[in-house]
Scaffold this motif. Sequence first.
Motif, PDB file in Angstrom:
ATOM      1  N   PRO A  47       0.829  -1.210   0.000  1.00 42.78           N
ATOM      2  CA  PRO A  47       0.000   0.000   0.000  1.00 42.78           C
ATOM      3  C   PRO A  47       0.860   1.255   0.000  1.00 42.78           C
ATOM      4  CG  PRO A  47      -0.802  -1.584   1.601  1.00 42.78           C
ATOM      5  CD  PRO A  47       0.495  -2.124   1.107  1.00 42.78           C
ATOM      6  N   HIS A  64      -4.164   0.380  -2.541  1.00 47.19           N
ATOM      7  CA  HIS A  64      -4.446  -0.455  -1.375  1.00 47.19           C
ATOM      8  C   HIS A  64      -4.846  -1.871  -1.762  1.00 47.19           C
ATOM      9  CE1 HIS A  64      -4.310   2.451   1.929  1.00 47.19           C
ATOM     10  NE2 HIS A  64      -4.825   3.334   1.088  1.00 47.19           N
ATOM     11  N   SER A  68      -5.346  -3.492   3.720  1.00 47.25           N
ATOM     12  CA  SER A  68      -4.829  -2.176   4.076  1.00 47.25           C
ATOM     13  C   SER A  68      -5.941  -1.120   4.132  1.00 47.25           C
ATOM     14  CB  SER A  68      -3.730  -1.742   3.105  1.00 47.25           C
ATOM     15  OG  SER A  68      -4.226  -1.521   1.802  1.00 47.25           O
ATOM     16  N   HIS A  71      -7.318  -1.529   7.506  1.00 48.36           N
ATOM     17  CA  HIS A  71      -6.384  -1.010   8.503  1.00 48.36           C
ATOM     18  C   HIS A  71      -6.545   0.496   8.655  1.00 48.36           C
ATOM     19  CE1 HIS A  71      -2.610  -0.253  10.631  1.00 48.36           C
ATOM     20  NE2 HIS A  71      -2.342   0.667   9.723  1.00 48.36           N
TER      21      HIS A  71
END
Length: 226
Positions: A47, A64, A68, A71
């Motif tokens: 990412p 991404h 990610s 996240h």
Amino acid sequence: MDVARQLVLEPYPDARAAWLGGSVARGDASTTSDLDITVLLDGPPAPMRKSLEYGGWPVELFVHTEKSLRHFADKDQARRQPTMMRLVGESVVLLDTDGSGVRLKEEYLAEVAAGPRPLSGDELDLLRYTITNLLDDLSDASGDVRLAIASVLWQDAARLLLTGAGRWSGTGKGLLREVSAYDAALAAALMDGVRAEDDRLVVAVDHILAEYGGRLFAGFELGATI
């Protein structure tokens, strides 16, 4: 749309999905607005974000995987600023090869609509205490010192107003946009107070604090984790 889609397909022909977000997607772009483009890959590469110019546009590119995206959406939740969730949720789908474009857009849009988690008791007390100290500092400040304190004070007060009401927060112009959408009159009062060399900012901030118990100094206590 065509420029944004071409920008995705040239370096990322195997992209699963892509979204155009930000002010261009919202329809309130200015002459200095850029294209906020998020690209979904299976991975790799790792990412990343990149700033560039393409087709006459300044571009902020966010690359991404689903992991990610999650996240950074979780980090958004923790700080109560839904940057990643809005880039995907409040977007125009540029590319969707497997249904993930629409699916993730709907998922993140629902999270934005649900709002942030409530303030904990410790978080509320810390905000009240911080704002109280800033109000005390403001009381005998003038000139540039007053302006420096006021520029921090209005933002902390705005965050208390928004998070206390179950609304998302922000930074800079994003914070002002959030406050104005929630209470335009109070947003104007805060900004007037920052500019004025009188007690208008104090009145506006005390009005916000009153909803949460007022100023807090004596009795404030906060444990630390080492």
